[in-house]
Design a protein around this motif. Structure first.
Motif, PDB file in Angstrom:
ATOM      1  N   VAL A  20       0.849  -1.187   0.000  1.00 58.26           N
ATOM      2  CA  VAL A  20       0.000   0.000   0.000  1.00 58.26           C
ATOM      3  C   VAL A  20       0.890   1.244   0.000  1.00 58.26           C
ATOM      4  N   VAL A  34       1.224   5.569   1.253  1.00 61.08           N
ATOM      5  CA  VAL A  34       0.755   6.633   2.140  1.00 61.08           C
ATOM      6  C   VAL A  34       1.297   7.969   1.631  1.00 61.08           C
ATOM      7  N   ALA A  39       0.426   3.845   7.674  1.00 62.11           N
ATOM      8  CA  ALA A  39      -0.482   2.945   6.958  1.00 62.11           C
ATOM      9  C   ALA A  39      -1.584   2.419   7.870  1.00 62.11           C
ATOM     10  N   THR A  56      -5.033   2.146   5.329  1.00 62.18           N
ATOM     11  CA  THR A  56      -4.770   1.873   3.915  1.00 62.18           C
ATOM     12  C   THR A  56      -4.919   0.393   3.577  1.00 62.18           C
TER      13      THR A  56
END
Length: 403
Positions: free
Chosen positions: A252, A254, A284, A289
């Motif tokens: 993921v 950020v 995160a 996320t």
């Protein structure tokens, strides 16, 4: 491919130098998220980051001829310090190429550990090109920051510690730059814990792995732009890329604002100082996320604490903005006695504290009978900010929010 045996062998080599760092339950972040958050505090490692593990493991495997010729590497800062210390401990001469705008604290620390620093290029990739030129010219061994199985195995010793300190972990969150750290940790965790999930996190401005996974092949991005300089690489290493595809469950990203917010919370709530890259895993979690359950045991690996103090000021201010605790506004006043006092009275009536005021009646952007005013304010949260701005507008002020 990198194996558990490689990581276990690395632990035998690095134990003398690398510390076993704490893994502690966080009441604050568990309460904020609903999960069971237990940060792995690798920012307490010698040299302030995990990099000493991989550097020590690689230098310990050099031949006598290679040690005599010396080593060369490129680094944004943390790997530089790891190589410098490991080389000094082994009696090996080390040259380190760092980007021209590397944080001053990291440059000085690298020199303090005994490395010769050469500043070259705009980012890690440029520095790496220069390091390879020196490697060819001087016959030194290049100690790669991440695309080296010995380095990856050394970083993986963190995974062994997590498995021992928190065998019940459900999810471990790891920052990704070149991929050496997460490939080592994922290798150790997947081989020692059942059903553990490993999630990688990148900054949006340096998201080469996220883009590579999306496109199905290793990608190099044109440029990087993030406050997380420790993971600001344009591409993931080929060897880590192979491990990531097989052993990392999700990657993921950020934003810099989310990173700054996490860093500021760590300072305020946990009294823990990390750099941008070190705050990425917690960012995160806080930004949600990825999906996680209530009471899920989450281990964010806070893997670096080497932040330049000049950068820290900027990052903390940005974090305070995200928390609604700081705001800078601009408005225009009539240029007559009492105008500024009336504005200040409204601010005081709404319990905002003034850090500073800039009052300019000579600005070309305002009328001849007006003054431009910029005010820095301490506020108490987003609701307080909204109330203050609404009150100013109700009194006829046209307010521009600058930060």
């Amino acid at each position: 491919m990198l194996s558990l045996a490689d990581v276990e062998a690395a632990r035998d080599r690095v134990t003398e130098v690398a510390r076993v760092t704490p893994l502690e339950y966080s009441h604050s972040f568990s309460r904020m998220t609903g999960a069971d958050v237990r940060p792995k505090l690798e920012n307490f490692q010698r040299t302030g980051s995990f990099k000493i593990r991989g550097a020590m493991n690689r230098i310990a495997t050099l031949s006598e001829a290679e040690k005599e010729a010396g080593v060369i590497t490129a680094s944004a800062g943390n790997h530089a310090q790891g190589v410098a210390l490991a080389a000094t401990r082994a009696g090996v001469d080390a040259k380190i190429v760092m980007p021209e705008h590397a944080p001053i604290a990291k440059v000085e620390a690298t020199e303090g550990y005994g490395g010769e620093v050469i500043l070259s290029g705009a980012d890690y990739n440029d520095a790496q090109d220069r390091a390879h030129e020196i490697e060819a010219a001087e016959g030194r061994t290049y100690v790669h920051a991440f695309d080296d199985e010995y380095v990856m195995a050394g970083q993986g010793t963190i995974g062994l510690e997590i498995a021992e300190q928190c065998p019940e972990a459900d999810t471990v969150i790891v920052p990704i730059g070149g991929g050496g750290l997460i490939s080592g940790i994922a290798t150790a965790l997947k081989a020692t814990l059942d059903d553990v999930r490993v999630i990688g996190v990148q900054a949006e401005g340096a998201s080469s792995v996220a883009q590579s996974l999306e496109k199905g092949s290793r990608q190099e991005i044109d440029a990087v732009d993030t406050i997380a300089d420790g993971i600001a690489t344009r591409s993931v290493g080929q060897t880590p890329w192979e491990v990531i595809q097989e052993r990392v469950d999700e990657v993921v990203t950020v934003s810099d604002n989310e990173i700054a917010l996490a860093l500021t919370y760590l300072l305020e709530r946990s009294k823990t100082l990390v750099e941008g890259a070190g705050a990425v895993p917690l960012a995160a979690v806080l930004a949600e996320t990825f999906d996680y359950e209530d009471d899920e045991i989450i281990v964010p690996a806070l893997c670096g604490g080497n932040i330049d103090l000049n950068d820290l000021t900027t990052v903390v201010v940005r974090g305070l903005v995200q928390m609604g605790r700081y705001i800078k506004i601009r408005t225009e006043l009539e240029d007559n006695p009492g105008s500024l006092q009336r504005l200040v009275d409204i601010i005081a009536d709404h319990n905002a504290n003034i850090y500073g005021i800039q009052h300019d009646r000579t600005s070309r952007d305002v009328a001849m009978n007006a003054a431009d005013v910029v005010i820095d304010l301490e506020t108490h949260g987003h609701d307080h900010v909204d109330e203050l701005l609404a009150a100013l507008e109700a009194h006829g002020y046209e307010v521009e929010t600058l930060v």
